[in-house]
Design a protein around this motif. Structure first.
Motif, PDB file in Angstrom:
ATOM      1  N   ASP A  64       0.920  -1.134   0.202  1.00 49.02           N
ATOM      2  CA  ASP A  64      -0.037   0.048   0.099  1.00 49.02           C
ATOM      3  C   ASP A  64       0.937   1.237   0.083  1.00 49.02           C
ATOM      4  O   ASP A  64       0.909   2.145   0.934  1.00 49.02           O
ATOM      5  CB  ASP A  64      -0.975  -0.064   1.034  1.00 49.02           C
ATOM      6  N   TYR A  67       2.380   2.514   3.263  1.00 50.55           N
ATOM      7  CA  TYR A  67       1.547   2.492   4.387  1.00 50.55           C
ATOM      8  C   TYR A  67       1.416   1.063   4.829  1.00 50.55           C
ATOM      9  O   TYR A  67       0.755   0.841   5.887  1.00 50.55           O
ATOM     10  CB  TYR A  67       0.038   3.033   4.137  1.00 50.55           C
ATOM     11  N   HIS A 107      -2.093   0.230  11.811  1.00 49.57           N
ATOM     12  CA  HIS A 107      -1.537  -1.184  11.277  1.00 49.57           C
ATOM     13  C   HIS A 107      -0.394  -1.142  10.954  1.00 49.57           C
ATOM     14  O   HIS A 107       0.295  -0.151  10.670  1.00 49.57           O
ATOM     15  CB  HIS A 107      -2.652  -1.419  10.150  1.00 49.57           C
ATOM     16  N   PHE A 143     -10.638  -0.330   0.025  1.00 51.30           N
ATOM     17  CA  PHE A 143     -10.121  -0.912  -1.259  1.00 51.30           C
ATOM     18  C   PHE A 143     -11.149  -2.092  -1.607  1.00 51.30           C
ATOM     19  O   PHE A 143     -10.604  -3.116  -1.878  1.00 51.30           O
ATOM     20  CB  PHE A 143      -8.787  -1.233  -1.181  1.00 51.30           C
ATOM     21  N   PHE A 163      -7.744  -2.158   6.325  1.00 47.41           N
ATOM     22  CA  PHE A 163      -7.358  -2.089   4.882  1.00 47.41           C
ATOM     23  C   PHE A 163      -6.960  -3.435   4.300  1.00 47.41           C
ATOM     24  O   PHE A 163      -7.740  -4.372   4.596  1.00 47.41           O
ATOM     25  CB  PHE A 163      -6.296  -0.946   4.836  1.00 47.41           C
ATOM     26  N   ARG A 197       2.107  13.646  10.626  1.00 47.90           N
ATOM     27  CA  ARG A 197       0.789  13.467  10.100  1.00 47.90           C
ATOM     28  C   ARG A 197       0.452  12.083  10.573  1.00 47.90           C
ATOM     29  O   ARG A 197       1.106  10.984  10.496  1.00 47.90           O
ATOM     30  CB  ARG A 197       1.181  13.872   8.660  1.00 47.90           C
ATOM     31  N   ASP A 199      -1.784   8.856  10.421  1.00 47.07           N
ATOM     32  CA  ASP A 199      -2.317   8.074   9.282  1.00 47.07           C
ATOM     33  C   ASP A 199      -3.646   7.605  10.165  1.00 47.07           C
ATOM     34  O   ASP A 199      -3.706   6.883  11.195  1.00 47.07           O
ATOM     35  CB  ASP A 199      -1.648   6.818   8.662  1.00 47.07           C
ATOM     36  N   VAL A 200      -4.858   7.716   9.521  1.00 52.44           N
ATOM     37  CA  VAL A 200      -6.275   7.126  10.000  1.00 52.44           C
ATOM     38  C   VAL A 200      -6.328   6.878  11.487  1.00 52.44           C
ATOM     39  O   VAL A 200      -6.749   5.937  12.114  1.00 52.44           O
ATOM     40  CB  VAL A 200      -6.792   5.986   9.125  1.00 52.44           C
ATOM     41  N   GLU A 254      -5.316  12.484  10.336  1.00 61.99           N
ATOM     42  CA  GLU A 254      -6.165  12.024   9.358  1.00 61.99           C
ATOM     43  C   GLU A 254      -7.263  11.324   9.877  1.00 61.99           C
ATOM     44  O   GLU A 254      -7.302  10.146  10.025  1.00 61.99           O
ATOM     45  CB  GLU A 254      -5.291  11.070   8.280  1.00 61.99           C
ATOM     46  N   HIS A 316      -2.471  12.375  -2.064  1.00 68.91           N
ATOM     47  CA  HIS A 316      -2.220  11.085  -2.646  1.00 68.91           C
ATOM     48  C   HIS A 316      -3.217  10.162  -2.795  1.00 68.91           C
ATOM     49  O   HIS A 316      -3.246   9.071  -3.412  1.00 68.91           O
ATOM     50  CB  HIS A 316      -1.158  10.529  -1.999  1.00 68.91           C
ATOM     51  N   ASP A 317      -4.570  10.413  -2.370  1.00 70.25           N
ATOM     52  CA  ASP A 317      -5.375   9.592  -2.151  1.00 70.25           C
ATOM     53  C   ASP A 317      -6.911   9.874  -3.142  1.00 70.25           C
ATOM     54  O   ASP A 317      -7.609   9.016  -3.332  1.00 70.25           O
ATOM     55  CB  ASP A 317      -5.950   9.249  -0.719  1.00 70.25           C
ATOM     56  N   ARG A 376      -0.590  10.598  -8.457  1.00 66.76           N
ATOM     57  CA  ARG A 376       0.720  10.059  -7.841  1.00 66.76           C
ATOM     58  C   ARG A 376       1.822  10.083  -8.829  1.00 66.76           C
ATOM     59  O   ARG A 376       2.877   9.699  -8.628  1.00 66.76           O
ATOM     60  CB  ARG A 376       0.748   8.736  -7.385  1.00 66.76           C
TER      61      ARG A 376
END
Ligand code: NOJ
Length: 511
Positions: A64, A67, A107, A143, A163, A197, A199-200, A254, A316-317, A376
């Protein structure tokens, strides 16, 4: 409102997101790397940003885009070495640029030694570091929205992943996990990073009862709906930790929930996040109604609790904003005026300062399991192909018109998008009103968004015309046009007319 002089750096900063794979390549393997970033720090300095947030560069099987981390305290060889990162941090600091890293607490990779040990058997010492169950519930992963549970044949239980199955969720209820992840933060803070930053971050707390969620039945993935009290406890622990360090290290979360009210809760009582991303503008098309509502909501919900807003149009998402606005450069440029003149900290996603569009890939050439390759693509540095990426073919193709949109082609072109971003950033840097002032909406035509920014005796007016027709703005006093999205009329008295899809920043006319 905060006083300008004692405001922490991150309130007046503009933060630039570096997606390292696509920023700049130093070794000719077609993938951007840390030395590539170091080599272009002067570009960022000249652009006028204050800080870089670098998407993950840690060891990872790259299922990913990094990530999925298998070592939080080392750099993946694809991007370079730990020494390279130390050098980058030092070089950035020498130029007065802050460096933020991406912290991924929800994760790990399934190749992380912790997960390998956890999955070795039910009596593994690290079994409880992840979330194992005999029965799955109905939770859905991102996803593609399949089950968030994968059966592990070896140890005969299901493990949880919000994820990919290659990204098992950590169990933050386990104090050993908390301690291990705190060590990760200490490791980077001691190396001098200025913050993270995260993540989630709203995903780290899990419903302790593992109840089915009716929203999953309706097709929602947990990443968009998970919002558990335990995440706040985790965040308070992270905040206490970063607050031990000098220099106002910052936590930006995020929180991928579409309700601003819910997101506001992640600021806590100034004891959780310093800032949270605000997602609605990332989904928004070129629509004054959507922007007006979204800005009002942020002003109301965050303003009421003195929580500092953030603004971001691309990352980027998601699709780049120019692509979301039908490919129109004029709209993307007007949106840049909006982004850099609202109250709160703006984030620029690499390449938006060039006006890049998404690339389109056929099924065979897709890399990302979430279908997010579009935004990206590599940054074009030079006009001629391979645009400063000599060597192996780049990992993704360049976007359309990479030559004319390259840094080289736009450099010193007064009407270029790059020049517009430079003017906007310089205007913002010299205006306390834009950096820290109040925001007040002004009455205007429904297709025009107009607002005042004010801090002590500094004042700016901003008008954004969303319509394809010119519009008039009536102002009682004379104003000077300081920055226009199309560069027209700058430095002259403002006539009161906005051209179609033009945005302007006005300053008080000096006699
Ligand atoms: C959000 C990141 O921005 C995205 O790229 C990633 O796929 C997920 N979190 C999972 O880490």
């Amino acid at each position: 409102m905060s006083k300008a002089n004692d405001a922490p750096w991150w309130k007046s900063a503009v933060i630039y997101q570096v997606y390292p794979r696509s920023f700049a390549d130093s070794n000719g393997d077609g993938v951007g790397d840390i030395r590539g970033i170091s080599a272009h720090l002067d570009y960022l300095k000249t652009l006028g940003v204050d800080a870089l947030w670098i998407s993950p560069v840690f060891r990872s099987p790259m299922c990913d885009g990094g990530y999925d981390i298998c070592d939080y305290t080392d750099v993946d060889p694809l991007f370079g070495t730990l020494d390279d990162l130390d050098t980058l941090i030092a070089d950035a600091h020498r130029r007065d640029l802050k460096v933020l890293l991406d912290f991924v607490p929800n994760h790990t990779s399934d190749q992380h030694p912790w997960f390998i040990e956890s999955s070795a058997g039910r009596d593994s010492a690290k079994r409880d570091w992840y979330v194992w169950r005999d029965q799955p519930n109905n939770w859905r992963a991102a996803f593609g929205g399949n089950s968030a549970w994968t059966w592990h044949e070896g140890s005969q239980q299901y493990y949880l992943h919000f994820f990919l199955p290659q990204q098992p969720d950590l169990n933050w209820h386990n104090p050993e996990v908390v301690a291990a992840m705190h060590e990760v933060l200490h490791f980077w803070l001691k190396r001098g990073v200025d913050g993270f930053r995260i993540d989630v971050v709203h995903c780290v707390g899990k419903d302790p009862h593992f109840n089915d969620d009716p929203r999953c039945l309706a097709g929602e993935a947990m990443v968009h709906i998970n919002d558990q009290p335990h995440s706040h406890e985790v965040l308070r622990g992270l905040r206490r930790l970063v607050d031990e360090y000098p220099g106002e290290r910052v936590l930006i979360g995020e929180v991928n929930i579409r309700s601003t009210r819910q997101v506001a809760a992640y600021y806590g009582a100034s004891d959780e996040l310093h800032m949270s991303f605000n997602f609605p503008p990332l989904d928004a098309g070129w629509d004054p109604v959507v922007f007006r509502l979204c800005i009002r909501e942020v002003e109301n919900e965050l303003g009421a609790m003195l929580a500092w807003p953030t603004w971001v149009l691309s990352n980027h998402d998601v699709s780049r904003h120019r692509s979301r606005y039908g490919g129109s450069l004029r709209r993307a440029q007007a949106a840049a005026v909006l982004l850099l003149s609202l109250r709160g900290t703006p984030f620029i996603f690499q390449g938006e300062e060039l006006g890049l569009e998404d690339i389109e890939l056929n099924e065979r050439n897709r890399v990302d399991p979430g279908g997010r390759d579009g935004s990206r693509s590599p940054l074009p540095w030079t006009e001629q192909a391979p645009h400063g990426w000599a060597g192996a073919p780049t990992w993704l193709p360049f976007s359309l018109h990479a030559g004319p949109l390259s840094v080289e082609a736009q450099h010193q072109q007064p009407t270029s998008t790059l020049a517009l971003y430079q003017r906007l950033l310089s205007c913002r840097r010299t205006s306390k009103a834009l950096q820290l002032g109040d925001w007040q909406e002004l009455p205007s035509h429904p297709q025009v968004l107009a607002y005042r920014r004010e801090h002590e005796d500094d004042e700016r007016l901003v008008c954004i015309n969303f319509s394809e027709a010119s519009q008039v703005v009536s102002l009682a006093e004379p104003w000077t046009l300081q920055v226009a999205s199309d560069g027209q009329g700058e430095g002259r008295p403002f006539t009161g007319w906005l051209a179609a899809e033009q945005a302007v920043i006005l300053c008080r006319r000096t006699a």
